[in-house]
Design an enzyme around this catalytic site. Structure first.
Site, PDB file in Angstrom:
ATOM      1  N   ASN A 103      13.923   9.234   6.659  1.00 39.01           N
ATOM      2  CA  ASN A 103      14.367   7.846   6.876  1.00 39.01           C
ATOM      3  C   ASN A 103      14.610   7.502   8.343  1.00 39.01           C
ATOM      4  OD1 ASN A 103      16.763   9.288   6.980  1.00 39.01           O
ATOM      5  ND2 ASN A 103      17.952   7.762   5.861  1.00 39.01           N
ATOM      6  N   GLU A 112      24.763  16.979   7.420  1.00 41.34           N
ATOM      7  CA  GLU A 112      24.872  15.511   7.434  1.00 41.34           C
ATOM      8  C   GLU A 112      24.218  15.036   6.142  1.00 41.34           C
ATOM      9  OE1 GLU A 112      26.267  13.450   9.505  1.00 41.34           O
ATOM     10  OE2 GLU A 112      26.620  14.687  11.276  1.00 41.34           O
ATOM     11  N   CYS A 124      21.565   6.339   5.346  1.00 45.30           N
ATOM     12  CA  CYS A 124      22.722   7.045   4.763  1.00 45.30           C
ATOM     13  C   CYS A 124      24.000   6.226   4.902  1.00 45.30           C
ATOM     14  CB  CYS A 124      22.883   8.390   5.448  1.00 45.30           C
ATOM     15  SG  CYS A 124      22.938   8.235   7.235  1.00 45.30           S
ATOM     16  N   GLU A 164      27.760  14.867  15.002  1.00 45.45           N
ATOM     17  CA  GLU A 164      26.620  14.730  15.909  1.00 45.45           C
ATOM     18  C   GLU A 164      26.892  13.589  16.866  1.00 45.45           C
ATOM     19  OE1 GLU A 164      23.095  14.354  13.498  1.00 45.45           O
ATOM     20  OE2 GLU A 164      23.094  16.499  13.103  1.00 45.45           O
TER      21      GLU A 164
HETATM   22  P1  NAP Z   1      16.183  15.484   1.072  1.00 43.67           P
HETATM   23  O1  NAP Z   1      15.310  15.416  -0.113  1.00 43.67           O
HETATM   24  O2  NAP Z   1      17.415  16.304   1.008  1.00 43.67           O
HETATM   25  O3  NAP Z   1      15.252  16.005   2.264  1.00 43.67           O
HETATM   26  C1  NAP Z   1      15.718  16.188   3.571  1.00 43.67           C
HETATM   27  C2  NAP Z   1      14.927  17.296   4.227  1.00 43.67           C
HETATM   28  O4  NAP Z   1      15.151  18.517   3.524  1.00 43.67           O
HETATM   29  C3  NAP Z   1      13.421  17.070   4.202  1.00 43.67           C
HETATM   30  O5  NAP Z   1      12.859  17.629   5.351  1.00 43.67           O
HETATM   31  C4  NAP Z   1      13.003  17.862   2.967  1.00 43.67           C
HETATM   32  O6  NAP Z   1      11.662  18.236   2.956  1.00 43.67           O
HETATM   33  C5  NAP Z   1      13.911  19.053   3.114  1.00 43.67           C
HETATM   34  N1  NAP Z   1      14.101  19.804   1.875  1.00 43.67           N
HETATM   35  C6  NAP Z   1      13.960  19.387   0.593  1.00 43.67           C
HETATM   36  N2  NAP Z   1      14.228  20.414  -0.259  1.00 43.67           N
HETATM   37  C7  NAP Z   1      14.542  21.483   0.510  1.00 43.67           C
HETATM   38  C8  NAP Z   1      14.905  22.826   0.240  1.00 43.67           C
HETATM   39  N3  NAP Z   1      15.011  23.291  -1.021  1.00 43.67           N
HETATM   40  N4  NAP Z   1      15.154  23.665   1.273  1.00 43.67           N
HETATM   41  C9  NAP Z   1      15.045  23.224   2.549  1.00 43.67           C
HETATM   42  N5  NAP Z   1      14.715  21.954   2.876  1.00 43.67           N
HETATM   43  C10 NAP Z   1      14.459  21.100   1.864  1.00 43.67           C
HETATM   44  O7  NAP Z   1      16.649  14.059   1.548  1.00 43.67           O
HETATM   45  P2  NAP Z   1      15.747  12.791   1.783  1.00 43.67           P
HETATM   46  O8  NAP Z   1      15.493  12.156   0.483  1.00 43.67           O
HETATM   47  O9  NAP Z   1      14.573  13.115   2.637  1.00 43.67           O
HETATM   48  O10 NAP Z   1      16.688  11.900   2.700  1.00 43.67           O
HETATM   49  C11 NAP Z   1      17.569  11.012   2.175  1.00 43.67           C
HETATM   50  C12 NAP Z   1      18.955  11.612   2.125  1.00 43.67           C
HETATM   51  O11 NAP Z   1      19.376  11.967   3.438  1.00 43.67           O
HETATM   52  C13 NAP Z   1      19.966  10.590   1.644  1.00 43.67           C
HETATM   53  O12 NAP Z   1      20.876  11.206   0.764  1.00 43.67           O
HETATM   54  C14 NAP Z   1      20.658  10.162   2.928  1.00 43.67           C
HETATM   55  O13 NAP Z   1      21.950   9.647   2.737  1.00 43.67           O
HETATM   56  C15 NAP Z   1      20.663  11.433   3.706  1.00 43.67           C
HETATM   57  N6  NAP Z   1      20.844  11.160   5.133  1.00 43.67           N
HETATM   58  C16 NAP Z   1      22.024  11.499   5.711  1.00 43.67           C
HETATM   59  C17 NAP Z   1      22.229  11.227   7.054  1.00 43.67           C
HETATM   60  C18 NAP Z   1      23.508  11.585   7.734  1.00 43.67           C
HETATM   61  O14 NAP Z   1      23.543  11.553   8.954  1.00 43.67           O
HETATM   62  N7  NAP Z   1      24.545  11.948   7.013  1.00 43.67           N
HETATM   63  C19 NAP Z   1      21.219  10.602   7.802  1.00 43.67           C
HETATM   64  C20 NAP Z   1      20.017  10.266   7.170  1.00 43.67           C
HETATM   65  C21 NAP Z   1      19.842  10.565   5.819  1.00 43.67           C
HETATM   66  P3  NAP Z   1      10.605  17.380   2.054  1.00 43.67           P
HETATM   67  O15 NAP Z   1      10.433  16.095   2.751  1.00 43.67           O
HETATM   68  O16 NAP Z   1       9.388  18.202   2.045  1.00 43.67           O
HETATM   69  O17 NAP Z   1      11.203  17.219   0.692  1.00 43.67           O
END
Ligand code: NAP
Length: 484
Positions: free
Chosen positions: A152, A253, A287, A462
């Site tokens: 995102n 995060e 997020c 961060e």
């Molecule tokens: P996600 O599915 O958790 O994926 C995030 C990253 O982790 C991607 O690079 C993903 O790769 C990787 N990943 C997935 N499964 C994994 C595993 N088993 N082991 C290691 N890495 C793995 O999250 P998303 O859907 O991309 O992002 C949205 C989420 O991020 C939301 O919940 C949002 O709130 C959160 N977010 C938080 C912040 C913050 O600063 N707190 C900022 C931005 C977003 P793939 O793409 O290949 O699945």
């Protein structure tokens, strides 16, 4: 030369994955294939860790002045390439071009900030308890940092971590999201152009089929001293468990469930502007996006009417490459289906659709900006992150009641409220159980301030002064036997 790259960046070289495999990157606005990107294997990731460890051995000895020069060079190149990286980002992520370019500027701001902040990584002199000793602490880089980022903010999240790591004296191995590897690879090309030492920054995209294996590898690999992750709470939890086995430092995060509270005294126009910004940036896929909008009974009708009006006037759905469009597609089918399911569930439980609630005529991954009222705690969107252009409005009566509702979640990333009551502004800011609070302001993330959540939204900060700490160790040194 263009910044578009499709191969892995390991040890300062562009290379195909060890088994030659690739995965496709598509434009979510129209489904068009953009590129086939090399799909990293375990062997590639091990090589990247080895390269980062070798680079760290020399880089840790650089002076802060040298690091400042490196970080500021990256900042300058990012700013110079804002347009090109913005286009790559817009094409693979779907966010409007202006937002994408803004994100590149946001990324550059972290190299600006940490390039200066590294000069203030102070230790301490501790008054000694005995006359023949001197006690000091020094801060040292922790070593190779593994960085896993979401789709995102493909360059914003990457930069917030990488800038702090490089400023601290660490080297990095970056695993970007499957949907948005091209922006991360463009960043690697910027690092190459900046003349970074080989192996200091490595970028190893992989497909979703391989990510679990590679995630486990990064958690277990002894060369990696720290894992910094931004993404969902579900994946963060898995990585936390795996890091426990290796007793590895981890920074998380994670997801949010932001409340946005409108008190009776709120200035209407400013509040509507804030609500639109907090909800619809990146089509609600952030997020810190407003997930639950609580409106006090005295302003409720006026606010809902003004918000609907504001949505009609300002939101334009369509391909982000076309000027004027500010609501791009959702990132993928999984995300679209989740939003559809949340809206269907809310409607089945009695929510009223004031606007939207379906896909627009162009279909694909687009979803209409949606305004729901009569929402309640029983609906899934009360507890789950919507991550789409859907506003859910709840009515409340008292401050006490809304604080209870706002904190009634296991998430704790961002919260917002609008009021003209000076006393209330401090009282409510202190009562909200969130790592970030916006009072009469909805766009609060900036390189100068610490960003990070409470509870299931993770831990670690961060940006800001605190951002360096996660990448540094504090070492205590006792000089004994001194003849003073
Ligand atoms: P996600 O599915 O958790 O994926 C995030 C990253 O982790 C991607 O690079 C993903 O790769 C990787 N990943 C997935 N499964 C994994 C595993 N088993 N082991 C290691 N890495 C793995 O999250 P998303 O859907 O991309 O992002 C949205 C989420 O991020 C939301 O919940 C949002 O709130 C959160 N977010 C938080 C912040 C913050 O600063 N707190 C900022 C931005 C977003 P793939 O793409 O290949 O699945």
């Amino acid at each position: 030369m263009s910044l578009t790259r499709t191969e892995l960046f390991v040890d300062g070289h562009w290379r195909k994955s060890s088994d030659g495999s690739t995965f496709e990157v598509v434009n979510p606005a129209n489904g068009a294939r953009l590129q086939a990107v090399s799909d990293a294997t375990a062997e590639d990731v091990r090589d990247a860790c080895q390269a980062a460890a070798s680079a760290f051995a020399a880089y840790r000895k650089t002076t802060v002045k040298e690091r400042t020069a490196i970080l500021h060079k990256i900042r300058d190149l990012l700013l110079e390439s804002k347009k090109e990286i913005g286009e790559i980002l817009c094409l693979e992520n779907g966010k409007p071009l202006a937002e994408a370019e803004g994100e590149v500027g946001f990324a550059a701001s972290f190299f600006d900030w940490f390039g200066a902040e590294c000069r203030r990584a102070y230790g301490q002199h501790i008054p000694p308890p005995a006359g023949d000793r001197q006690l000091v602490t020094v801060k040292q880089p922790c070593g190779v940092a593994a960085i896993i980022t979401p789709w995102n903010f493909p360059i914003g999240m990457l930069a917030r971590k990488t800038a702090a790591a490089l400023a601290a004296g660490c080297s990095v191995v970056i695993k970007p999201a499957e949907d948005t590897p091209l922006t991360a690879l463009a960043f690697a090309a910027v690092c190459e152009r900046a003349g970074l030492p080989r192996g200091l920054v490595n970028v190893v995209p992989c497909s979703r089929g391989r990510v679990a294996e590679l995630g486990r590898l990064l958690c277990a690999e002894p060369l990696v001293r720290l894992l910094s992750f931004t993404g969902s709470t579900a994946v963060g939890r898995l990585l936390y468990r795996d890091c426990a086995d290796a007793v590895k430092r981890i920074h998380l995060e994670l997801g949010g469930n932001a409340p946005f509270v409108v008190f009776d005294s709120a200035p209407l126009e400013l509040t509507v502007r804030g609500a639109l910004a907090a909800k619809f940036r990146n089509t609600g896929q952030t997020c810190v996006s407003t997930n639950r909008l609580f409106v006090q009974a005295g302003i409720y009708d006026r606010f809902v009417e003004a918000l609907a009006e504001g949505m009609k006037k300002t939101l334009q759905v369509g391909d982000g490459m076309v000027a004027g469009n500010n609501q791009g597609p959702l990132i993928n089918k999984r995300q679209l289906e989740k939003v559809q399911a949340l809206v269907a569930d809310a409607m089945a439980h009695g929510a009223q659709v004031v606007m939207g609630g379906r896909q627009p005529p162009q279909g694909g991954l687009f979803y209409e900006p949606t305004l729901l009222t009569s929402v309640s705690r029983q609906m899934r969107l009360y507890t789950e992150e919507i991550f789409g252009p859907v506003v859910a409005v709840y009515k409340f009566s008292t401050e006490e009641e809304v604080i209870q509702m706002a904190n009634d979640t296991n998430m704790g990333l961002a919260g917002y409220f609008y009021t003209s009551d000076y006393q209330q502004s401090w009282r409510v800011a202190m009562a909200l159980d969130y790592g970030l609070v916006g009072v009469n302001e909805a766009l609060i993330s900036t390189c100068e301030a610490p960003f990070g959540g409470f509870k299931h939204s993770g831990f670690g900060k961060e940006g800001g002064q605190q951002g360096l700490d996660d990448f540094m160790e504090t070492k205590y040194i006792c000089f004994g036997g001194l003849k003073l």
